[in-house]
Design an enzyme around this catalytic site. Structure first.
Site, PDB file in Angstrom:
ATOM      1  N   TYR A 128      46.861  43.050  31.737  1.00 45.52           N
ATOM      2  CA  TYR A 128      47.019  44.340  32.349  1.00 45.52           C
ATOM      3  C   TYR A 128      46.030  45.488  32.097  1.00 45.52           C
ATOM      4  O   TYR A 128      45.304  46.064  32.576  1.00 45.52           O
ATOM      5  CB  TYR A 128      48.562  44.829  32.452  1.00 45.52           C
ATOM      6  CG  TYR A 128      48.864  46.236  33.020  1.00 45.52           C
ATOM      7  CD1 TYR A 128      48.952  46.093  34.381  1.00 45.52           C
ATOM      8  CD2 TYR A 128      49.004  47.458  32.348  1.00 45.52           C
ATOM      9  CE1 TYR A 128      49.209  47.129  35.160  1.00 45.52           C
ATOM     10  CE2 TYR A 128      49.113  48.476  33.005  1.00 45.52           C
ATOM     11  CZ  TYR A 128      49.303  48.533  34.386  1.00 45.52           C
ATOM     12  OH  TYR A 128      49.812  49.648  35.207  1.00 45.52           O
TER      13      TYR A 128
ATOM     14  N   LYS B   2      42.852  46.999  33.813  1.00 44.80           N
ATOM     15  CA  LYS B   2      42.941  48.499  33.805  1.00 44.80           C
ATOM     16  C   LYS B   2      41.673  49.170  33.202  1.00 44.80           C
ATOM     17  O   LYS B   2      41.153  49.915  33.643  1.00 44.80           O
ATOM     18  CB  LYS B   2      44.140  49.232  33.032  1.00 44.80           C
ATOM     19  CG  LYS B   2      45.391  49.042  34.113  1.00 44.80           C
ATOM     20  CD  LYS B   2      45.211  49.419  35.629  1.00 44.80           C
ATOM     21  CE  LYS B   2      46.633  49.494  36.212  1.00 44.80           C
ATOM     22  NZ  LYS B   2      46.679  50.103  37.499  1.00 44.80           N
TER      23      LYS B   2
END
Length: 253
Positions: free
Chosen positions: A154, A158
């Site tokens: 993640y 991001k």
């Protein structure tokens, strides 16, 4: 650059949480909204909220990383609502785990939805925006881009979104298109509740622990993010592009 009289937003992952709040916020700003989500029932519920705010809305079941589905959706949006003037890339998933436990599927799923999804949807959007000579692209990142235990996939995705945003700003500015990034901090959502459950902590104690580290002394809510996204979607934000704004209740670097 001529500002289109009719403002039409496309919001991905708009079936709940930040996406739903953003769709509602943009409707109150006077925009019609195309609601994209894997869950068509949830997307229809969001579309109803947009209509309740007095704006037109259509819901579409779309896998954002599937080029065929995204292309078909944009063709339908143009026919149903008109040429999109704003895009909010919000769709995302988590598959949290420590690095040594993370499976290939956990890694690939998160990278695919976030990075490939942002790429495919943005590419479809920029095609119509370039032709129109106007557009607003807002990508949703996260404070996890700065690194977060148990989120190698993640955090990587991001952080990649932030670089992607800055590149879009450089490439598309000459066509009247801005690209900016909103990076939420801790926000009360189904996703953060799932995180508490994953680590075996009851929600109230997890919430209390997180809030204790936030300078403003409270958790974020989807509406906090939606208000910020709204600014970047406005014609008046045309001299702001390539920026990453952390909406986290405190300073981030």
């Amino acid at each position: 650059m001529t500002t289109p009289e009719k403002q039409i937003a496309v919001v991905t992952g708009a079936g709940r949480g930040i996406g739903r709040s953003t769709a509602e916020r943009l409707a109150h700003d006077g925009m019609d909204v195309a609601v994209l989500d894997l869950d068509l029932v949830a997307a229809e519920e969001t579309a109803d909220l947009v209509r309740a705010a007095g704006r037109a809305a259509r819901a579409y079941a779309v896998d954002v990383a599937d080029r065929t589905q995204v292309g078909a959706a944009f063709a339908s949006i143009t026919e149903d609502l008109g040429t999109p003037t704003a895009l909010v890339n919000n769709a995302g998933v988590t598959r949290d785990n420590l690095l040594f436990k993370m499976s290939d599927d956990d890694w690939r799923t998160v990278i695919r939805v976030h990075l490939e999804g942002h790429f495919v949807v943005s590419q479809c959007a920029q095609a119509v925006m370039v032709e129109a000579g106007y557009g607003r692209i807002v990508n949703i990142s996260s404070v996890s881009a700065l690194g977060n235990r148990g989120q190698a996939n993640y955090a990587t995705a991001k952080a990649g979104i932030q670089g992607f945003t800055k590149t879009l700003a450089l490439e598309l500015g000459r066509y009247g298109i801005t690209a900016n990034c909103v990076a939420p901090g801790f926000v009360v959502s189904d996703m953060t509740r799932a995180t508490a459950e994953r680590i075996g902590q009851d929600w109230e104690s997890y919430l209390s622990d997180r809030v204790s580290a936030i300078p403003v002394g409270r958790a974020g809510h989807p509406e906090d993010i939606a208000h910020t996204v709204s600014f970047f979607c406005q014609p008046a934000s045309g001299y702001v592009t390539g920026q990453v704004l952390y909406v986290a209740g405190g300073p981030k670097a």
